[in-house]
Design an enzyme around this catalytic site. Structure first.
Site, PDB file in Angstrom:
ATOM      1  N   TYR A 186       1.074  -1.144   0.087  1.00 29.73           N
ATOM      2  CA  TYR A 186       0.070   0.098  -0.067  1.00 29.73           C
ATOM      3  C   TYR A 186       0.957   1.358   0.029  1.00 29.73           C
ATOM      4  CZ  TYR A 186      -3.456   3.440   1.530  1.00 29.73           C
ATOM      5  OH  TYR A 186      -4.333   4.415   1.670  1.00 29.73           O
ATOM      6  N   ASP A 240       9.364   2.888  -0.241  1.00 25.58           N
ATOM      7  CA  ASP A 240       8.267   3.563   0.689  1.00 25.58           C
ATOM      8  C   ASP A 240       8.470   3.425   1.879  1.00 25.58           C
ATOM      9  OD1 ASP A 240       6.212   4.639   1.617  1.00 25.58           O
ATOM     10  OD2 ASP A 240       4.632   3.502   0.401  1.00 25.58           O
ATOM     11  N   LYS A 261       3.765   9.217   8.522  1.00 28.67           N
ATOM     12  CA  LYS A 261       3.716   8.424  10.115  1.00 28.67           C
ATOM     13  C   LYS A 261       4.789   8.965  11.084  1.00 28.67           C
ATOM     14  CE  LYS A 261       0.987   5.013   8.298  1.00 28.67           C
ATOM     15  NZ  LYS A 261       1.061   4.191   6.926  1.00 28.67           N
TER      16      LYS A 261
HETATM   17  C1  LIG Z   1       0.575   4.605   5.492  1.00 24.35           C
HETATM   18  C2  LIG Z   1       1.187   4.478   4.398  1.00 24.35           C
HETATM   19  C3  LIG Z   1       1.135   5.249   3.362  1.00 24.35           C
HETATM   20  C4  LIG Z   1      -0.005   6.420   3.291  1.00 24.35           C
HETATM   21  O1  LIG Z   1       0.289   7.254   4.106  1.00 24.35           O
HETATM   22  P1  LIG Z   1      -0.795   8.268   4.739  1.00 24.35           P
HETATM   23  O2  LIG Z   1      -0.301   9.417   5.535  1.00 24.35           O
HETATM   24  O3  LIG Z   1      -1.996   7.276   5.179  1.00 24.35           O
HETATM   25  O4  LIG Z   1      -1.339   8.961   3.407  1.00 24.35           O
HETATM   26  C5  LIG Z   1       2.027   5.152   1.959  1.00 24.35           C
HETATM   27  N1  LIG Z   1       2.878   3.932   2.225  1.00 24.35           N
HETATM   28  C6  LIG Z   1       2.978   3.192   3.302  1.00 24.35           C
HETATM   29  C7  LIG Z   1       3.971   2.222   3.195  1.00 24.35           C
HETATM   30  C8  LIG Z   1       2.005   3.214   4.322  1.00 24.35           C
HETATM   31  O5  LIG Z   1       2.264   2.519   5.347  1.00 24.35           O
END
Ligand SMILES: *Cc1c(COP(=O)(O)O)cnc(C)c1O
Length: 444
Positions: A147, A242, A270
């Site tokens: 994701y 990511d 995060k």
């Molecule tokens: C949470 C997450 C996102 C998205 O971040 P948001 O702040 O919710 O838009 C993208 N990549 C990874 C790996 C994530 O865990």
């Protein structure tokens, strides 16, 4: 076992559903996949979260990752207060943004130049635009079950909420754009190589979570990540790591420190915001200089680098940078929990799989070794739902979905872990008996 009283939460949920889609502002919060009403949260402190009915839980969600030091950490709270009294937003550069960029570069040396944004989604969508501009190519490779936020290009076999709801391809995503996202299997290099052979000279970037958290925790095998970088570079493509979840979580320098990897671009979210809305993307200077106003790739934000957000993020990152022993502590707590849960599974004769990387873990309700999305999907989500409720009754707040990572914070204690292990035993035992009873009912 006494029933959990959650009347106020349920009343609020009834009310909120009238005004918000599904009663929530982000889908997984609705608890749909665990078959119960969501809890409305009143406050949180340290390792604990309190719902509006006054129940206290040991929290393993940690706001889905940011709260690595626990909730309402005094230093983070006072940094926010100090910043707020000087004004909440100026739309002009501030000293904190320089400090933040310097600190990120120090903690993660591959990030030579960084741009702050307001969420992980913004970070990944901007990184992909940049990769496309830099390479002059349009297609991207992502992995099933990963994701990367809710941007159109990533809602193809996406993990997290998209998995749980069984709608991996969201309506509203233009087919022409979706066709530029190619999907490979995590831990399967041949599936990546095939995409490059089939799409010669067309792929701008591979984007991946280094340790996946969004199909539940899945760990890269062997030299998987290193090979991704080599394959990308051999084909004139970039590797976007990511680290929205893993950055500053698995180590001070993120997963790239552990796997000794130098990605072209890295995305953050995060933890970098200390609980406020922050994201960032950065990497090789040569690439990052293409961003406006240095270069032609447009990307902007009214609230980007917001003083409150920078203050919270900086306070948290500084503590992580200065006290590297926090990561040793997190690993110890994680190992203690893992050992206890494995012992429980063994005693109960259950073959479920526990995947853990440092302070991230998922108990998969499947006997299969979960190395990719296909294996994750063999999990018994109904049993997971029952288990989730049994844990909640015992004061343990887990992510309300099989396909999410649970997080330990530095505020958790060995005693919290031991309580969680006991609850895990009782909950698994209760689920086993419940399932057996309902099976009997069916056969009668
Ligand atoms: C949470 C997450 C996102 C998205 O971040 P948001 O702040 O919710 O838009 C993208 N990549 C990874 C790996 C994530 O865990």
């Amino acid at each position: 076992m006494k029933q959990l009283k959650t009347n106020r939460s349920s009343n609020l949920y009834f009310e909120s559903k009238k005004y918000l889609p599904g009663g929530v502002n982000s889908p997984v919060r609705a608890f749909k996949s665990v078959g119960r009403d969501p809890l409305f949260i009143a406050k949180a402190k340290g390792q604990y979260i309190f719902d509006v009915d006054g129940n206290r839980y040991i929290d393993y969600v940690g706001s889905w990752g940011p709260m690595i030091l626990g909730h309402a950490h005094p230093q983070v709270v006072s940094a926010i207060k100090r910043a707020a009294s000087d004004g909440t937003s100026f739309g002009a550069p501030t000293e904190r943004e320089v400090e933040m960029a310097k600190l990120v570069r120090k903690m993660m040396p591959s990030v030579e130049v960084v741009r702050m944004v307001n969420s992980g989604t913004e970070a990944t969508m901007s990184a992909v635009r940049l990769a496309r501009a830099f390479t002059g190519k349009e297609k991207i490779v992502k992995f099933a079950g990963c994701y990367h936020g809710h941007f159109d290009s990533f809602l193809i076999k996406a993990g997290s909420g998209a998995t749980t709801f069984g709608t991996p391809d969201s309506p509203g995503v233009p087919k022409t754009l979706a066709a530029r996202t190619l999907v490979a299997e995590f831990n399967d290099l041949a599936s990546v190589e095939k995409l490059f052979v089939d799409n010669p000279g067309e792929i701008a970037a591979i984007i991946t979570e280094p340790v996946v958290g969004n199909m539940g925790v899945v760990i890269p095998r062997g030299n998987f990540l290193e090979r991704l970088l080599e394959i990308a570079h051999a084909n004139g493509a970039l590797l976007i790591l990511d680290e929205v979840m893993t950055g500053f979580r698995l180590a001070c320098g993120g997963a790239q420190q552990i796997y000794e990897l130098k990605p072209d671009l890295t995305t953050f979210g995060k933890i970098i915001g200390g609980g406020l809305p922050v994201g960032a993307y950065g990497g090789r200077e040569e690439i990052m200089r293409m961003i406006s106003p240095d270069g032609p790739v447009y990307q902007a934000g009214t609230l980007s680098g917001n003083p409150l957000a920078m203050a919270a993020g900086l306070a948290q990152l500084r503590m992580l940078d200065r006290q590297k022993s926090l990561y040793t502590k997190l690993e110890k707590l994680g190992a203690r929990l893992e050992k206890g849960i494995l012992r429980n599974l063994n005693k109960l004769g259950l073959g479920y799989q526990l995947n853990r990387a440092g302070s991230m873990f998922t108990l998969f309700f499947t006997p299969e070794n979960v190395v990719d999305f296909t294996a994750a999907l063999t999990s018994d989500t109904k049993k997971f739902g029952l288990y989730f409720s049994e844990m909640l009754k015992r004061g343990i707040y887990l992510p309300p979905s099989q396909f999410e990572a649970a997080f330990i914070s530095a505020a958790h204690t060995p005693a919290d872990i031991d309580r969680t292990i006991s609850a895990n035993y009782e909950a698994l035992d209760a689920v086993g008996r419940k399932v057996t009873r309902s099976n009997l009912k069916v056969s009668i």
